[in-house]
Scaffold this motif. Sequence first.
Motif, PDB file in Angstrom:
ATOM      1  N   ALA A 140       0.829  -1.210   0.000  1.00  0.00           N
ATOM      2  CA  ALA A 140       0.000   0.000   0.000  1.00  0.00           C
ATOM      3  C   ALA A 140       0.862   1.257   0.000  1.00  0.00           C
ATOM      4  O   ALA A 140       0.461   2.288  -0.562  1.00  0.00           O
ATOM      5  CB  ALA A 140      -0.944  -0.011   1.192  1.00  0.00           C
ATOM      6  N   LEU A 141       2.042   1.216   0.593  1.00  0.00           N
ATOM      7  CA  LEU A 141       2.944   2.378   0.595  1.00  0.00           C
ATOM      8  C   LEU A 141       3.298   2.795  -0.834  1.00  0.00           C
ATOM      9  O   LEU A 141       3.391   3.986  -1.139  1.00  0.00           O
ATOM     10  CB  LEU A 141       4.237   2.062   1.347  1.00  0.00           C
ATOM     11  CG  LEU A 141       4.169   1.929   2.849  1.00  0.00           C
ATOM     12  CD1 LEU A 141       5.512   1.457   3.392  1.00  0.00           C
ATOM     13  CD2 LEU A 141       3.761   3.244   3.481  1.00  0.00           C
ATOM     14  N   ASP A 142       3.495   1.814  -1.691  1.00  0.00           N
ATOM     15  CA  ASP A 142       3.843   2.111  -3.086  1.00  0.00           C
ATOM     16  C   ASP A 142       2.694   2.812  -3.795  1.00  0.00           C
ATOM     17  O   ASP A 142       2.908   3.750  -4.558  1.00  0.00           O
ATOM     18  CB  ASP A 142       4.226   0.824  -3.811  1.00  0.00           C
ATOM     19  CG  ASP A 142       5.356   0.104  -3.104  1.00  0.00           C
ATOM     20  OD1 ASP A 142       6.365   0.768  -2.795  1.00  0.00           O
ATOM     21  OD2 ASP A 142       5.216  -1.097  -2.835  1.00  0.00           O
ATOM     22  N   PHE A 143       1.477   2.365  -3.515  1.00  0.00           N
ATOM     23  CA  PHE A 143       0.313   3.013  -4.117  1.00  0.00           C
ATOM     24  C   PHE A 143       0.093   4.404  -3.538  1.00  0.00           C
ATOM     25  O   PHE A 143      -0.321   5.314  -4.255  1.00  0.00           O
ATOM     26  CB  PHE A 143      -0.931   2.141  -3.976  1.00  0.00           C
ATOM     27  CG  PHE A 143      -0.966   1.041  -5.002  1.00  0.00           C
ATOM     28  CD1 PHE A 143      -1.426   1.299  -6.287  1.00  0.00           C
ATOM     29  CD2 PHE A 143      -0.515  -0.227  -4.700  1.00  0.00           C
ATOM     30  CE1 PHE A 143      -1.447   0.301  -7.250  1.00  0.00           C
ATOM     31  CE2 PHE A 143      -0.528  -1.231  -5.650  1.00  0.00           C
ATOM     32  CZ  PHE A 143      -0.993  -0.972  -6.931  1.00  0.00           C
ATOM     33  N   ASP A 144       0.394   4.595  -2.256  1.00  0.00           N
ATOM     34  CA  ASP A 144       0.294   5.940  -1.665  1.00  0.00           C
ATOM     35  C   ASP A 144       1.219   6.902  -2.407  1.00  0.00           C
ATOM     36  O   ASP A 144       0.825   8.018  -2.769  1.00  0.00           O
ATOM     37  CB  ASP A 144       0.644   5.923  -0.185  1.00  0.00           C
ATOM     38  CG  ASP A 144      -0.377   5.212   0.669  1.00  0.00           C
ATOM     39  OD1 ASP A 144      -1.503   4.946   0.186  1.00  0.00           O
ATOM     40  OD2 ASP A 144      -0.044   4.917   1.838  1.00  0.00           O
ATOM     41  N   LEU A 145       2.445   6.465  -2.638  1.00  0.00           N
ATOM     42  CA  LEU A 145       3.408   7.304  -3.355  1.00  0.00           C
ATOM     43  C   LEU A 145       2.946   7.548  -4.793  1.00  0.00           C
ATOM     44  O   LEU A 145       2.988   8.677  -5.275  1.00  0.00           O
ATOM     45  CB  LEU A 145       4.794   6.664  -3.338  1.00  0.00           C
ATOM     46  CG  LEU A 145       5.882   7.415  -4.099  1.00  0.00           C
ATOM     47  CD1 LEU A 145       6.041   8.848  -3.600  1.00  0.00           C
ATOM     48  CD2 LEU A 145       7.197   6.661  -4.019  1.00  0.00           C
ATOM     49  N   ALA A 146       2.479   6.510  -5.466  1.00  0.00           N
ATOM     50  CA  ALA A 146       2.021   6.663  -6.845  1.00  0.00           C
ATOM     51  C   ALA A 146       0.880   7.676  -6.943  1.00  0.00           C
ATOM     52  O   ALA A 146       0.875   8.529  -7.838  1.00  0.00           O
ATOM     53  CB  ALA A 146       1.592   5.305  -7.407  1.00  0.00           C
ATOM     54  N   HIS A 147      -0.066   7.615  -6.019  1.00  0.00           N
ATOM     55  CA  HIS A 147      -1.175   8.576  -6.035  1.00  0.00           C
ATOM     56  C   HIS A 147      -0.684   9.999  -5.788  1.00  0.00           C
ATOM     57  O   HIS A 147      -1.165  10.942  -6.430  1.00  0.00           O
ATOM     58  CB  HIS A 147      -2.241   8.190  -5.005  1.00  0.00           C
ATOM     59  CG  HIS A 147      -3.169   7.128  -5.477  1.00  0.00           C
ATOM     60  ND1 HIS A 147      -4.156   7.350  -6.409  1.00  0.00           N
ATOM     61  CD2 HIS A 147      -3.245   5.815  -5.148  1.00  0.00           C
ATOM     62  CE1 HIS A 147      -4.805   6.223  -6.635  1.00  0.00           C
ATOM     63  NE2 HIS A 147      -4.268   5.272  -5.886  1.00  0.00           N
ATOM     64  N   ARG A 148       0.257  10.156  -4.890  1.00  0.00           N
ATOM     65  CA  ARG A 148       0.794  11.497  -4.623  1.00  0.00           C
ATOM     66  C   ARG A 148       1.501  12.051  -5.863  1.00  0.00           C
ATOM     67  O   ARG A 148       1.373  13.233  -6.185  1.00  0.00           O
ATOM     68  CB  ARG A 148       1.761  11.465  -3.425  1.00  0.00           C
ATOM     69  CG  ARG A 148       1.127  11.190  -2.072  1.00  0.00           C
ATOM     70  CD  ARG A 148       0.405  12.391  -1.485  1.00  0.00           C
ATOM     71  NE  ARG A 148       1.248  13.553  -1.293  1.00  0.00           N
ATOM     72  CZ  ARG A 148       1.979  13.803  -0.201  1.00  0.00           C
ATOM     73  NH1 ARG A 148       1.962  12.982   0.835  1.00  0.00           N
ATOM     74  NH2 ARG A 148       2.716  14.901  -0.123  1.00  0.00           N
ATOM     75  N   VAL A 149       2.246  11.207  -6.558  1.00  0.00           N
ATOM     76  CA  VAL A 149       2.936  11.641  -7.773  1.00  0.00           C
ATOM     77  C   VAL A 149       1.905  12.012  -8.845  1.00  0.00           C
ATOM     78  O   VAL A 149       2.043  13.043  -9.517  1.00  0.00           O
ATOM     79  CB  VAL A 149       3.918  10.569  -8.280  1.00  0.00           C
ATOM     80  CG1 VAL A 149       4.471  10.936  -9.652  1.00  0.00           C
ATOM     81  CG2 VAL A 149       5.054  10.371  -7.278  1.00  0.00           C
ATOM     82  N   GLU A 150       0.869  11.206  -8.983  1.00  0.00           N
ATOM     83  CA  GLU A 150      -0.190  11.516  -9.950  1.00  0.00           C
ATOM     84  C   GLU A 150      -0.853  12.848  -9.630  1.00  0.00           C
ATOM     85  O   GLU A 150      -1.198  13.600 -10.535  1.00  0.00           O
ATOM     86  CB  GLU A 150      -1.252  10.412  -9.967  1.00  0.00           C
ATOM     87  CG  GLU A 150      -0.872   9.212 -10.782  1.00  0.00           C
ATOM     88  CD  GLU A 150      -0.618   9.535 -12.240  1.00  0.00           C
ATOM     89  OE1 GLU A 150      -1.550   9.996 -12.939  1.00  0.00           O
ATOM     90  OE2 GLU A 150       0.523   9.333 -12.695  1.00  0.00           O
TER      91      GLU A 150
END
Length: 101
Positions: free
Chosen positions: A82-92
């Motif tokens: 989930a940490l990876d998806f948190d980062l991906a959403h922030r970058v998006e």
Amino acid sequence: MAVEPLAQKDIEERLAGLPGWSLDGDRLARSYRLASHFAATAMVVHIAQVQEELDHHSDLTLGYNTIALTVNTHSVGGAVTALDFDLAHRVEDLAPGHGAH
């Protein structure tokens, strides 16, 4: 709170909400094109700030007017969490402000 690897089904479902992102082996991956090298560099700095806030870091590659990111969670053996998806959403969320596509 312990971080756990996500099941393949969970990864696929979460990727559906992140157009442009894909699973590349054991990592989430995305590339962006920007108007110039300066714009790409500014976005890299902005991503670095977000990574520091989250205390979770991706591999970032800066090209002339491109950025490539790959991310997984080293503390669980390089799995996607989930940490990876948190980062991906922030970058998006920040990408449009830099004119990235």
